[in-house]
Design an enzyme around this catalytic site. Structure first.
Site, PDB file in Angstrom:
ATOM      1  N   ASP A 137      44.898  34.505  41.296  1.00 36.63           N
ATOM      2  CA  ASP A 137      43.451  34.551  41.263  1.00 36.63           C
ATOM      3  C   ASP A 137      43.051  35.240  39.967  1.00 36.63           C
ATOM      4  OD1 ASP A 137      40.819  34.396  41.875  1.00 36.63           O
ATOM      5  OD2 ASP A 137      40.837  35.914  43.453  1.00 36.63           O
ATOM      6  N   THR A 146      40.171  37.164  39.434  1.00 36.58           N
ATOM      7  CA  THR A 146      39.630  38.493  39.705  1.00 36.58           C
ATOM      8  C   THR A 146      40.680  39.345  40.405  1.00 36.58           C
ATOM      9  OG1 THR A 146      37.439  37.524  39.963  1.00 36.58           O
ATOM     10  CG2 THR A 146      37.750  39.754  40.784  1.00 36.58           C
ATOM     11  N   ASP A 164      44.068  39.138  46.861  1.00 31.97           N
ATOM     12  CA  ASP A 164      43.599  40.455  47.284  1.00 31.97           C
ATOM     13  C   ASP A 164      42.438  40.372  48.267  1.00 31.97           C
ATOM     14  OD1 ASP A 164      41.692  39.499  45.584  1.00 31.97           O
ATOM     15  OD2 ASP A 164      41.507  41.323  44.381  1.00 31.97           O
TER      16      ASP A 164
END
Length: 827
Positions: free
Chosen positions: A308, A310, A559
């Site tokens: 990902d 971010t 996350d």
């Protein structure tokens, strides 16, 4: 005071919760959430499993019998060596357990409890029945209960039911421990805690420690079954020889039995377990906690890693950079509305916090709200306060576009900022009546939206991002970035981090574009594309599944709660320590301190572990199968027994124990080829076993016939076996192309130097009192005998290399041992 009708206890207010005094009282009554669930072996279990195995007990018994029969040296090498190996393995595993248990405390989930009207984080074990707990996106439910208050949220109960569809929960609805929040924020009252909770009842047996076989152990199990059958066969032969034919004395029979039980593969599984435990410690030292045993194997096989943007490439420190007012609105007015909007969201996230920080504002109670969803890519609030009355939507411009009316000239501006690596969101408004929420139905965008402002956000690129991506390339791992952001934004950030070539564009695609593709086109796009933007959680899961279907070994990092589906689909799932509790619970590996930079080092450590394991297994299996072949051949010829227990142990020390330690220590990194490990091992072990067995049998029988001295023939065979075993180390890690037959070219001279050094120790041992006293190797009777042993060893080396290079056994079997395909016969 109201009492709970079912529990006859005071009912806690959804606002104030229990008092600390009341919580303490309930804990003393045994109403705490303190179920004890073992997640690993106890220290006593580790000692028992490593020392008191069936085969160790047999070897200890044989050692005692040998000692009573007056053969102390054989007793020492039969029992003491097995005991020392078991003690070392036990000490290493206990050391690994202590360190990993201490590190695991860092990743324990927390619970947000309301006590005396104040929300605070506590350990889940401190929760008591009747506590009011608050959960938001990614938070796990730690005790069974019911939703209280006016708020609502969508829950994922897939960890309990296997179904991944969101389950909406409102006041009065039950929630179960083990589920987690997808969207929204709510509170619930804990009613069943500890062993009474649904998750603990469901997992009472499953979560206890079980010795689950890893994929490597399952493959090695084939060799284990063969070796066990050989042990039983030879054991019966020895018993028959002593009890029926009386062709051997009791001492000779016990000596033979101790050698035969040395074939037992008990140490093979132990070696794998200990290697994984030590590997987990080394990886933990680099900053990654291994939560599943087979994650060590998975690390070395990963050839594509899905990230990902971010939280991985960027640090998730989002800041509002610019607000561009649209449709004649003043910037100050847009910022005022944004501030109110951001402060009024029930389930805040990094984006809303960045807006609130930059714009300020006071919270206003909305009359309707739709929390942000990774699938929708937008959130909405409706207010009836006179100064801000209306419905407001904040989300991705592409997702809001179908409901927009009015000027759309901002498209070009949005593209410019996206290409510069900024996150771009659109803020829009509509009539208050247009935001309709229907229970059980998917929220719909308000009709007739008017764009109020275009927002751009910046995020801090992790300092180690460029070095990390370079590390993946070095490890032979392809990188794909899957994000909910605009693909142009993601591509710009990826290029800043060093992904892709400077002179070639990075291939990218958006979620809406993927949704229009059929199955074949989707698969092609997944294989060829590096950047995926505006991706929903379901699409992320499908991308990972498609890569696996294409034969790739997929690692996935995440996350947020939107990553859980993809994490569960991946071969190797990796979560951030600061990520949602749900991601940490399903992850194979947790990155401590959110250090993305440890991944390349952890991947290379996994590769080194697997290469070291393969090299050790090549030596181990060649040694064991050669010994089995010798015992069988010599027994059929009624020519005695090949070794004494002491000689067999000395051979193992020289040609297996010492080399295996250093081969594991010096194992190289590098991609581990896919395919069956058994097939790769057979490619080396079968030719080496056949050639070594033939030469060993020949030299033993020659000296037995010529000298008519059985102990001297055993001594000759011991020297020859050690010499061939040490030279086999060179074939396992060939330093030059000339010696690369049964294994890949290593180019590392250290194993060769080690083998030659041990060869010098072997030659010196008969003439050094200390070495001779320990190893029990007497000098040969003549120089001629030594030259014969040397000549046989050199001839063995030449023939074995020829068999590998010419693929002689492959041709005979009409099978390519390297890949299992039939050989192609030349006309």
């Amino acid at each position: 005071m109201n009492l709970h009708p079912a529990m006859n206890e005071p009912i806690a207010s959804p606002i104030t919760g229990l008092s600390e005094e009341e919580a303490l009282r309930r804990r003393k009554q045994g109403l705490g959430n303190d179920a004890q669930v073992k997640t690993g072996r106890s220290y006593g279990r580790i000692v028992r499993d490593n020392v008191f195995t069936f085969f160790n007990i047999v070897l200890f018994t044989l050692a005692a019998i040998l000692l009573m029969l007056g053969s102390p040296r054989d007793a020492l090498f039969t029992g003491a060596i097995a005991f020392v190996n078991a003690v070392i393995a036990t000490a290493q595993e206990i050391r690994a357990k202590r360190k990993l248990d201490a590190i695991a405390l860092l990743t324990r989930p927390k619970a947000t409890v309301i006590r005396d009207g104040v929300a605070r984080e506590i350990d889940p074990a401190e929760v008591v029945r009747g506590d009011i707990l608050e959960v938001g996106p990614g938070d796990q439910v730690v005790a069974d209960g019911v939703v209280v208050g006016d708020s609502a949220a969508d829950f994922d109960e897939s960890l309990l039911t296997g179904e991944s569809n969101p389950v909406p929960k409102r006041a009065g609805d039950p929630v179960y421990s083990g589920s987690f929040v997808l969207v929204g924020r709510t509170r619930y009252e804990a009613q069943k805690v500890g062993v009474e909770s649904f998750a603990n009842k469901l997992a009472a047996g499953a979560r206890q420690f079980t010795r689950t076989l890893t994929p490597l152990q399952r493959e090695v199990n084939l060799f284990v079954r063969i070796l066990l059958a050989l042990v039983v066969y030879f054991g019966v032969m020895i018993a028959v020889t002593y009890l029926v034919t009386r062709n051997a004395t009791l001492l000779q029979s016990v000596q033979a039995a101790s050698v035969v039980f040395g074939l037992a593969p008990a140490s093979l599984f132990l070696m794998i377990v200990v290697a994984y435990a030590l590997g987990a410690v080394r990886i933990a030292d680099k900053g990654a906690l291994v939560q599943q045993a087979n994650a060590i194997e998975s690390l070395c096989h990963v050839d594509v890693l899905c990230l990902d943007k971010t939280g991985t490439l960027t640090a998730n420190r989002i800041q509002l950079a610019r607000v561009f007012p649209l449709n004649g609105r003043a910037e100050a007015d847009v910022r005022r509305l944004l501030g109110v909007y951001a402060c009024s969201i029930g389930a805040a996230n990094a984006t809303s916090e960045a807006i609130a920080t930059a714009c300020g504002g006071d919270a206003v109670q909305p009359i309707a709200s739709i929390p942000f969803s990774s699938a929708r890519k937008w959130s909405a609030l409706a207010f009836d306060a006179p100064e801000i009355a209306g419905a407001y939507v904040l989300g991705a411009p592409e997702m809001l576009q179908p409901a927009l009316s009015g000027d759309r000239s901002w498209h070009a501006e949005a593209r410019i900022w996206a290409n510069a690596g900024h996150r771009v969101l659109l803020f829009a408004a509509a009539d208050i009546e247009s935001l309709a929420i229907v229970d059980g139905a998917e929220p719909m965008l308000p009709a007739g939206l008017t764009a109020l402002g275009l927002l751009t956000f910046t995020d801090e690129l992790r300092p180690e991002a460029r070095e990390t991506l370079a590390g993946f390339r070095k490890a032979g791992v392809a990188v794909k970035i899957i994000s909910g952001d605009n693909p142009h934004t993601v591509a710009a950030v990826a290029r800043q981090a060093g992904l892709g070539d400077d002179d070639a564009p990075i291939k990218q695609i958006s979620g809406p574009e993927l949704a229009l593709l059929d199955e074949a086109a989707f698969g092609h796009a997944v294989a060829e594309t590096a950047i995926f933007g505006r991706i929903t959680p379901e699409q992320k899961q499908r991308i990972v599944r498609t890569l696996r279907d294409q034969g790739r070994y997929v690692g996935m990092t995440g996350d947020g709660v939107n990553d859980v589906l993809a994490l569960k689909q991946a071969n190797l799932s990796i979560a951030m320590q600061s990520g949602a509790q749900a991601t940490r619970s399903v992850a194979d590996i947790v990155l401590l301190h959110d250090s993305f930079a440890v991944l390349p080092a952890a991947l290379m450590e996994g590769q080194r572990i697997m290469h070291g394991m393969e090299d050790t297994l090549r030596l181990y299996l060649t040694r064991i199968f050669t010994l089995a072949f010798l015992i069988n051949t010599i027994a059929l010829l009624s020519a005695g027994f090949p070794y004494t227990p002491a000689q067999n142990s000395v051979i193992a020390i020289f040609s297996l124990t010492i080399p295996a330690f250093f081969l594991t220590l010096w194992a190289p990194a590098g991609a581990v080829p896919h395919g069956s490990l058994v097939r790769k091992l057979v490619n080396f072990v079968l030719p080496a076993t056949i050639v070594t067995s033939l030469f060993s049998s020949g030299v033993y029988l020659y000296f037995l016939i010529v000298t008519e001295n059985w102990p001297y023939a055993q001594l000759i065979l011991t020297y020859a076996s050690i010499a061939m075993g040490l030279l086999l180390v060179i074939f396992v890690q060939p330093p030059i192309e000339f010696l690369a037959g049964g294994d890949r070219l290593a180019g590392d001279w250290r194993p060769t130097i080690l083998a030659l050094s041990l060869m010098l120790v072997l030659l010196a041992s008969p003439y050094n009192p200390i070495l001779r006293g320990f190893f029990g190797l007497a000098p040969l009777r003549s120089l001629t005998d030594g030259l014969i042993v040397a000549g046989v060893t050199v001839a063995w080396m030449i023939v074995l290399r020829l068999v590998w290079k010419r693929r002689i056994i492959d041709r005979y079997l009409d099978v390519n041992l390297a890949d299992g395909e039939p050989t192609v016969t030349q006309a």
